[in-house]
Motif scaffolding. Structure first.
Motif, PDB file in Angstrom:
ATOM      1  N   ASN A 121     -41.102  -8.421 -24.409  1.00 33.52           N
ATOM      2  CA  ASN A 121     -41.877  -9.312 -23.437  1.00 33.52           C
ATOM      3  C   ASN A 121     -41.773 -11.402 -24.260  1.00 33.52           C
ATOM      4  O   ASN A 121     -41.357 -11.632 -23.729  1.00 33.52           O
ATOM      5  CB  ASN A 121     -43.190  -9.422 -23.362  1.00 33.52           C
ATOM      6  CG  ASN A 121     -43.564  -8.484 -22.028  1.00 33.52           C
ATOM      7  OD1 ASN A 121     -42.506  -8.416 -21.084  1.00 33.52           O
ATOM      8  ND2 ASN A 121     -43.300  -7.571 -22.232  1.00 33.52           N
TER       9      ASN A 121
ATOM     10  N   LEU B 149     -41.148 -10.229 -16.862  1.00 33.91           N
ATOM     11  CA  LEU B 149     -41.843 -10.638 -18.133  1.00 33.91           C
ATOM     12  C   LEU B 149     -43.380 -10.160 -17.554  1.00 33.91           C
ATOM     13  O   LEU B 149     -43.603 -10.338 -16.704  1.00 33.91           O
ATOM     14  CB  LEU B 149     -42.279 -11.834 -18.687  1.00 33.91           C
ATOM     15  CG  LEU B 149     -43.159 -12.232 -20.247  1.00 33.91           C
ATOM     16  CD1 LEU B 149     -42.037 -13.655 -20.297  1.00 33.91           C
ATOM     17  CD2 LEU B 149     -43.734 -12.845 -19.302  1.00 33.91           C
TER      18      LEU B 149
ATOM     19  N   MET C 234     -32.034  -6.894 -20.803  1.00 34.63           N
ATOM     20  CA  MET C 234     -31.087  -8.357 -21.744  1.00 34.63           C
ATOM     21  C   MET C 234     -30.174  -7.955 -21.112  1.00 34.63           C
ATOM     22  O   MET C 234     -29.615  -9.730 -21.225  1.00 34.63           O
ATOM     23  CB  MET C 234     -31.097  -8.280 -23.460  1.00 34.63           C
ATOM     24  CG  MET C 234     -33.385  -8.867 -24.140  1.00 34.63           C
ATOM     25  SD  MET C 234     -33.486  -9.991 -23.413  1.00 34.63           S
ATOM     26  CE  MET C 234     -34.426 -10.066 -21.680  1.00 34.63           C
TER      27      MET C 234
ATOM     28  N   LEU D 269     -36.911 -12.939 -14.910  1.00 33.25           N
ATOM     29  CA  LEU D 269     -37.184 -11.588 -16.052  1.00 33.25           C
ATOM     30  C   LEU D 269     -37.976 -10.616 -16.487  1.00 33.25           C
ATOM     31  O   LEU D 269     -38.048 -10.079 -17.121  1.00 33.25           O
ATOM     32  CB  LEU D 269     -37.538 -12.714 -17.131  1.00 33.25           C
ATOM     33  CG  LEU D 269     -35.738 -13.685 -17.805  1.00 33.25           C
ATOM     34  CD1 LEU D 269     -36.948 -14.741 -18.716  1.00 33.25           C
ATOM     35  CD2 LEU D 269     -34.572 -13.862 -17.635  1.00 33.25           C
TER      36      LEU D 269
ATOM     37  N   LYS E  39     -38.061 -12.111 -24.144  1.00 30.03           N
ATOM     38  CA  LYS E  39     -38.035 -12.867 -22.590  1.00 30.03           C
ATOM     39  C   LYS E  39     -38.725 -14.157 -22.880  1.00 30.03           C
ATOM     40  O   LYS E  39     -37.751 -15.563 -21.818  1.00 30.03           O
ATOM     41  CB  LYS E  39     -38.674 -11.772 -21.319  1.00 30.03           C
ATOM     42  CG  LYS E  39     -37.925 -10.457 -21.794  1.00 30.03           C
ATOM     43  CD  LYS E  39     -39.109  -9.474 -19.962  1.00 30.03           C
ATOM     44  CE  LYS E  39     -38.264  -8.047 -19.982  1.00 30.03           C
ATOM     45  NZ  LYS E  39     -38.462  -7.717 -18.995  1.00 30.03           N
TER      46      LYS E  39
END
Length: 509
Positions: free
Chosen positions: A393, A378, A427, A376, A396
């Motif tokens: 974040n 992050l 996203m 992801l 996420k």
């Protein structure tokens, strides 16, 4: 006197920090008329109402009340009822300085003052009845009655029908006729454009704090004109990647589902590999449909199939059926902000599904977290405390928590709320990846552009029913806004299923 100017606002400006909520807005309200105020969320309607009612000062501009209006002033009936359900109707009607006799409440005087107003509104309730025991429509009219007891010359109705059934809306039409017959100027704030066309003598539209239609007579415009004024010129439809949903049994099936006061005969399916949006104004029922799929709302009739099971009886039951639920309020419902990233990410897969055993290896949980957060992108490590991360974040982390469960069905409620443009794009890419991996995805969003960007089709809810299915070239912000706000009921022989009229792709496609 009818059609006399009761209130005139000119060049109103209001800023919050660096954001202009109102940018030179004008409005003129006349006695004996219903003046509708419409615009998207964030257009500046609430700020304008607060300035007109005197609860907020404008940075620039002026508000002038006519002499007759000054006698009674302005009364506001808010979307959020400011009543006391544990008190009687009588006590709610006279919350401040009620009539007294010998130092005691004079209930007789209160009732004599209230009865003509209640009768005028068609509200047949006993003054001594507990307010909380009345239907919502009667509670709303009680708030209108309380406002009328102040004898205002200007009455603001802020989203008065957002939670009312159709029968109560018909009743409100009679109330509006009564109010305007008394020469009251009514400012009617609403998202429902069919109500604008039905009730309003004049219409003002706000977009980004500016007036795009100013006091236009209702008979001179139509719903398409209002949508264009609210959203601007229609942009070209977004380019979508073609997805081929699985032709096996759909993971999500709702058939003639009813929830008292919320859903009526709702029927739809979501196939594996498909992203389906649900849209509607506040109280339309689209979020209730998501709650049914997630096991958070019981049904009174109909059939539900989720995964390989029937109706989930709880969120835990839904999780075991393969459902992942990303809520709109991540801080209240999606995260343990005082815990680390790895503790949040593994909470559902370990605690709810028991993956990793009774006492899992902490090193293994951290390793799984690192894999997910890397996927992801992050910015933060597994041992970072979630509260210290940025909003994007944190979102996420919520996604990572649910991806760790390997879900078959993903339910997203405002998945990019409060994140920046870059995280939003990430996203959306994740949503596409989930569908490409075979998940069935359901998305609700207050951002119409988001629905047009990520969904294959969108089901539009109006007053607890699916009234349209928008797809293909018509899946645009304008198309969705028109369907949501006018209660569009276009029908075709599409695949929407019983009770699901379809607004399909481009004609001839």
């Amino acid at each position: 006197m009818r059609h006399e100017d009761m209130l005139t606002a000119r060049s109103l400006v209001k800023s919050y920090g660096g954001v202009r909520a109102l940018d030179g807005a004008d409005i003129r309200l006349r006695g004996g008329e219903v003046h509708a105020l419409v615009g998207e969320n964030g257009a500046g309607k609430s700020t304008l109402v607060r300035i007109l009612s005197g609860t907020l000062a404008a940075d620039e501009g002026s508000v002038r009340l006519a002499d007759r209006a000054r006698e009674g002033g302005i009364a506001v009936v808010s979307q959020e009822l400011s009543l006391f359900p544990d008190l009687t109707v009588r006590e709610n009607l006279f919350p401040h300085r009620p009539p007294r006799r010998f130092g005691l409440l004079d209930r007789g005087a209160m009732d004599r003052a209230a009865r003509p107003v209640l009768a005028e509104l068609g509200l047949d309730v006993a003054p001594g009845a507990l307010l909380g025991e009345l239907p919502l429509a009667d509670q709303q009219l009680t708030e209108v009655a309380r406002a009328l007891l102040r004898r205002p010359r200007v009455l603001v109705l802020d989203e008065p029908t957002s939670a009312l059934p159709a029968a109560a809306v018909n009743r409100l039409e009679q109330v509006l006729r009564t109010l305007t017959g008394r020469g009251i100027a009514v400012l009617y704030v609403t998202h429902f454009l069919e109500e604008v066309m039905r009730f309003a003598h004049r219409v003002t539209v706000l977009r980004d704090g500016r007036v795009t239609l100013a006091g236009v007579r209702g008979e001179e415009i139509g719903v398409p004109d209002l949508v264009k004024a609210m959203l601007g010129a229609a942009p070209p439809p977004p380019v979508r990647r073609e997805r081929a949903p699985d032709d096996g049994p759909p993971p999500v099936v709702l058939s003639e589902v009813c929830v008292p006061g919320r859903l009526t005969d709702v029927t739809f399916t979501v196939r594996a590999g498909e992203v389906v949006g649900v849209a509607g104004l506040q109280g339309a029922g689209h979020l209730d449909a998501l709650a049914v799929v997630c096991g958070r709302t019981a049904i009174s009739a109909g059939r539900v199939g989720v995964g390989d099971r029937g109706l989930p009886r709880s969120l835990r039951d839904a999780i075991r059926a393969g459902v992942a639920f990303v809520p709109s309020d991540r801080k209240r419902f999606g995260l343990m902000t005082d815990r680390t990233v790895w503790e949040n990410t593994t909470a559902v897969s370990w605690l709810a599904l028991g993956r990793g055993g009774v006492i899992p290896s902490r090193a293994e949980l951290v390793r799984r977290t690192a894999d997910l957060t890397g996927r992801l992108r992050l910015r933060g490590g597994p041992h970072d405390v979630v509260a210290q991360l940025s909003g994007g974040n944190q979102q996420k982390v919520v996604f990572a928590k649910w991806l760790a469960t390997d879900p078959r069905i993903v339910v997203l409620d405002d998945p990019t709320r409060g994140v920046d443009v870059g995280v939003r794009a990430e996203m959306h890419a994740i949503v596409g990846e989930l569908a490409a991996g075979g998940a069935a995805v359901l998305v609700a969003s207050t951002d119409l552009a988001e629905l047009t960007e990520v969904c294959d089709r969108v089901l539009v809810f109006v007053r607890g029913r699916i009234t349209a299915e928008v797809s293909g070239g018509r899946l645009t912000e304008h198309g969705l806004a028109a369907a949501m706000q006018s209660g569009a009921d276009a029908r075709s022989d599409g695949s929407g299923g019983p009770g699901t009229p379809e607004i399909a792709g481009d004609p001839g496609s």
